[in-house]
Design a protein around this motif. Structure first.
Motif, PDB file in Angstrom:
ATOM      1  N   PHE A 133       0.827  -1.206   0.000  1.00  0.00           N
ATOM      2  CA  PHE A 133       0.000   0.000   0.000  1.00  0.00           C
ATOM      3  C   PHE A 133       0.864   1.261   0.000  1.00  0.00           C
ATOM      4  N   VAL A 134       1.953   1.253   0.775  1.00  0.00           N
ATOM      5  CA  VAL A 134       2.835   2.413   0.821  1.00  0.00           C
ATOM      6  C   VAL A 134       3.464   2.656  -0.551  1.00  0.00           C
ATOM      7  N   LEU A 135       3.974   1.593  -1.166  1.00  0.00           N
ATOM      8  CA  LEU A 135       4.585   1.724  -2.492  1.00  0.00           C
ATOM      9  C   LEU A 135       3.550   2.198  -3.516  1.00  0.00           C
ATOM     10  N   SER A 136       2.349   1.650  -3.419  1.00  0.00           N
ATOM     11  CA  SER A 136       1.286   2.045  -4.340  1.00  0.00           C
ATOM     12  C   SER A 136       0.979   3.529  -4.200  1.00  0.00           C
ATOM     13  N   PHE A 137       0.893   4.006  -2.955  1.00  0.00           N
ATOM     14  CA  PHE A 137       0.618   5.428  -2.730  1.00  0.00           C
ATOM     15  C   PHE A 137       1.724   6.303  -3.323  1.00  0.00           C
ATOM     16  N   LEU A 138       2.978   5.927  -3.104  1.00  0.00           N
ATOM     17  CA  LEU A 138       4.093   6.722  -3.612  1.00  0.00           C
ATOM     18  C   LEU A 138       4.092   6.772  -5.140  1.00  0.00           C
ATOM     19  N   PHE A 139       3.895   5.618  -5.770  1.00  0.00           N
ATOM     20  CA  PHE A 139       3.853   5.586  -7.237  1.00  0.00           C
ATOM     21  C   PHE A 139       2.666   6.393  -7.754  1.00  0.00           C
ATOM     22  N   ALA A 140       1.498   6.209  -7.130  1.00  0.00           N
ATOM     23  CA  ALA A 140       0.302   6.924  -7.587  1.00  0.00           C
ATOM     24  C   ALA A 140       0.468   8.434  -7.424  1.00  0.00           C
ATOM     25  N   PHE A 141       1.133   8.856  -6.355  1.00  0.00           N
ATOM     26  CA  PHE A 141       1.351  10.277  -6.124  1.00  0.00           C
ATOM     27  C   PHE A 141       2.188  10.889  -7.250  1.00  0.00           C
ATOM     28  N   PHE A 142       3.287  10.220  -7.595  1.00  0.00           N
ATOM     29  CA  PHE A 142       4.152  10.765  -8.647  1.00  0.00           C
ATOM     30  C   PHE A 142       3.469  10.707 -10.008  1.00  0.00           C
ATOM     31  N   VAL A 143       2.691   9.661 -10.247  1.00  0.00           N
ATOM     32  CA  VAL A 143       1.952   9.578 -11.506  1.00  0.00           C
ATOM     33  C   VAL A 143       0.939  10.709 -11.598  1.00  0.00           C
ATOM     34  N   ARG A 144       0.258  11.001 -10.479  1.00  0.00           N
ATOM     35  CA  ARG A 144      -0.740  12.073 -10.480  1.00  0.00           C
ATOM     36  C   ARG A 144      -0.095  13.435 -10.726  1.00  0.00           C
ATOM     37  N   VAL A 145       1.074  13.662 -10.155  1.00  0.00           N
ATOM     38  CA  VAL A 145       1.778  14.932 -10.342  1.00  0.00           C
ATOM     39  C   VAL A 145       2.018  15.199 -11.823  1.00  0.00           C
ATOM     40  N   PHE A 146       2.372  14.152 -12.572  1.00  0.00           N
ATOM     41  CA  PHE A 146       2.734  14.339 -13.973  1.00  0.00           C
ATOM     42  C   PHE A 146       1.543  14.228 -14.930  1.00  0.00           C
ATOM     43  N   THR A 147       0.417  13.718 -14.462  1.00  0.00           N
ATOM     44  CA  THR A 147      -0.702  13.483 -15.387  1.00  0.00           C
ATOM     45  C   THR A 147      -1.937  14.329 -15.102  1.00  0.00           C
ATOM     46  N   PHE A 148      -1.963  15.083 -13.992  1.00  0.00           N
ATOM     47  CA  PHE A 148      -3.192  15.793 -13.644  1.00  0.00           C
ATOM     48  C   PHE A 148      -3.669  16.783 -14.702  1.00  0.00           C
ATOM     49  N   PRO A 149      -2.791  17.406 -15.524  1.00  0.00           N
ATOM     50  CA  PRO A 149      -3.319  18.376 -16.501  1.00  0.00           C
ATOM     51  C   PRO A 149      -4.219  17.748 -17.558  1.00  0.00           C
ATOM     52  N   PHE A 150      -4.015  16.453 -17.858  1.00  0.00           N
ATOM     53  CA  PHE A 150      -4.788  15.831 -18.934  1.00  0.00           C
ATOM     54  C   PHE A 150      -5.540  14.568 -18.479  1.00  0.00           C
ATOM     55  N   ASP A 151      -5.658  14.374 -17.178  1.00  0.00           N
ATOM     56  CA  ASP A 151      -6.305  13.163 -16.658  1.00  0.00           C
ATOM     57  C   ASP A 151      -7.344  13.548 -15.598  1.00  0.00           C
ATOM     58  N   PRO A 152      -8.478  14.138 -16.012  1.00  0.00           N
ATOM     59  CA  PRO A 152      -9.446  14.656 -15.030  1.00  0.00           C
ATOM     60  C   PRO A 152     -10.074  13.576 -14.155  1.00  0.00           C
ATOM     61  N   HIS A 153     -10.118  12.351 -14.632  1.00  0.00           N
ATOM     62  CA  HIS A 153     -10.761  11.286 -13.858  1.00  0.00           C
ATOM     63  C   HIS A 153      -9.748  10.340 -13.200  1.00  0.00           C
ATOM     64  N   HIS A 154      -8.487  10.779 -13.115  1.00  0.00           N
ATOM     65  CA  HIS A 154      -7.458  10.056 -12.346  1.00  0.00           C
ATOM     66  C   HIS A 154      -7.247   8.621 -12.851  1.00  0.00           C
ATOM     67  N   ARG A 155      -7.320   8.416 -14.134  1.00  0.00           N
ATOM     68  CA  ARG A 155      -7.207   7.051 -14.660  1.00  0.00           C
ATOM     69  C   ARG A 155      -5.812   6.463 -14.445  1.00  0.00           C
ATOM     70  N   TYR A 156      -4.781   7.280 -14.586  1.00  0.00           N
ATOM     71  CA  TYR A 156      -3.418   6.745 -14.468  1.00  0.00           C
ATOM     72  C   TYR A 156      -3.064   6.350 -13.031  1.00  0.00           C
ATOM     73  N   PRO A 157      -3.319   7.200 -12.038  1.00  0.00           N
ATOM     74  CA  PRO A 157      -3.066   6.728 -10.671  1.00  0.00           C
ATOM     75  C   PRO A 157      -3.983   5.577 -10.270  1.00  0.00           C
ATOM     76  N   ASN A 158      -5.183   5.530 -10.852  1.00  0.00           N
ATOM     77  CA  ASN A 158      -6.066   4.395 -10.555  1.00  0.00           C
ATOM     78  C   ASN A 158      -5.480   3.103 -11.116  1.00  0.00           C
ATOM     79  N   ALA A 159      -4.840   3.179 -12.276  1.00  0.00           N
ATOM     80  CA  ALA A 159      -4.189   1.989 -12.839  1.00  0.00           C
ATOM     81  C   ALA A 159      -3.075   1.499 -11.917  1.00  0.00           C
ATOM     82  N   VAL A 160      -2.358   2.434 -11.283  1.00  0.00           N
ATOM     83  CA  VAL A 160      -1.324   2.051 -10.322  1.00  0.00           C
ATOM     84  C   VAL A 160      -1.955   1.327  -9.132  1.00  0.00           C
ATOM     85  N   MET A 161      -3.042   1.886  -8.616  1.00  0.00           N
ATOM     86  CA  MET A 161      -3.715   1.270  -7.472  1.00  0.00           C
ATOM     87  C   MET A 161      -4.209  -0.128  -7.820  1.00  0.00           C
ATOM     88  N   MET A 162      -4.795  -0.303  -9.004  1.00  0.00           N
ATOM     89  CA  MET A 162      -5.296  -1.613  -9.415  1.00  0.00           C
ATOM     90  C   MET A 162      -4.160  -2.623  -9.584  1.00  0.00           C
TER      91      MET A 162
END
Length: 247
Positions: A17-46
């Motif tokens: 869970f900790v690793l997932s949170f860290l990866f999802a956080f960095f993915v969100r930082v780089f994708t938030f301008p074009f990912d309004p529904h958080h699909r990329y960090p959700n893929a990390v969580m899945m």
């Protein structure tokens, strides 16, 4: 020995869970301008959710009806709820989805933060505005992302199915969204509610049913009762399969 192995597995899950949170956080930082529904960090969580199932090879997974799944159209998916393992087990399905979960989960350290990052949907079950909060799932569905709801509201305490709450079905009827039932059996015996000790061997069954069209029903009550019967009948069938396999 079982308690020791259970404790070790929970430790591995905590690290995951900790690793997932860290990866999802960095993915969100780089994708938030074009990912309004958080699909990329959700893929990390899945991805990390799947790892929870894979880390114990003695949980044997059996799937039925996977050909009925599709990412081509957003819809409401519902499932029965028996255990902590239900969400990781659902993460193994080859389909994108967002979870509609009680707001208390979003307050948990790491896990709640991860759900926020992944764009999952918080619902206040005790609030008069609960139906309004379900409106937050309309935009993702219209954009092609399905949402997952446990209509029983919480995990079963005895392994049996409970009545369905109607929020998901009101949203279906009001917006014309299909509802696809998914039935799980076996997770209750692997990790029962209110305990941390696991049964490290077990058969987990997942059955995907055909989507249900709200246009086929005259009322929300009628649709809710129909879907509950579909899930209940399939749940009993899967239980009989599991029982036969243990003889």
């Amino acid at each position: 020995m079982n308690k020791l192995l259970s404790a070790l597995l929970w430790l591995v899950y905590g690290i995951s869970f900790v690793l997932s949170f860290l990866f999802a956080f960095f993915v969100r930082v780089f994708t938030f301008p074009f990912d309004p529904h958080h699909r990329y960090p959700n893929a990390v969580m899945m991805f990390f959710g799947k790892s929870i199932m894979v880390l114990n090879p003695f949980w044997k997974r059996h799937y039925y009806g996977l050909e009925k799944l599709s990412n081509s159209k957003g819809m409401i998916r519902i499932a029965n709820h028996q255990s902590f393992l239900d969400m990781p087990l659902m993460a193994t399905l080859p389909v994108e989805m967002k979870w509609v979960s009680k707001k208390e989960l979003f307050k948990l350290p790491i896990v709640g933060w991860l759900m926020h990052l992944a764009g999952h949907i918080s619902v206040d079950r005790g609030s008069k505005g609960a139906a309004r909060s379900l409106q937050k799932m309309i935009a993702p569905i219209e954009d092609g992302t399905s949402v997952m709801i446990f209509p029983e509201g919480t995990r079963s305490r005895d392994g049996n199915m409970k009545p369905f709450k109607k929020g998901a079905f009101h949203a279906s009827v009001d917006n014309g969204f299909l509802v696809q039932p998914i039935v799980m059996e076996g997770t209750f015996s692997c990790i029962k509610p209110d305990t941390w000790e696991m049964n490290l061997r077990g058969d987990l069954h997942v059955s995907v049913l055909d989507p249900v069209d709200p246009a086929d029903f005259d009322s929300v009550d009628e649709m809710t009762a129909h879907v509950h019967k579909l899930v209940s009948d399939e749940f009993l069938r899967l239980k009989s399969l599991n029982s036969a396999g243990k003889r």
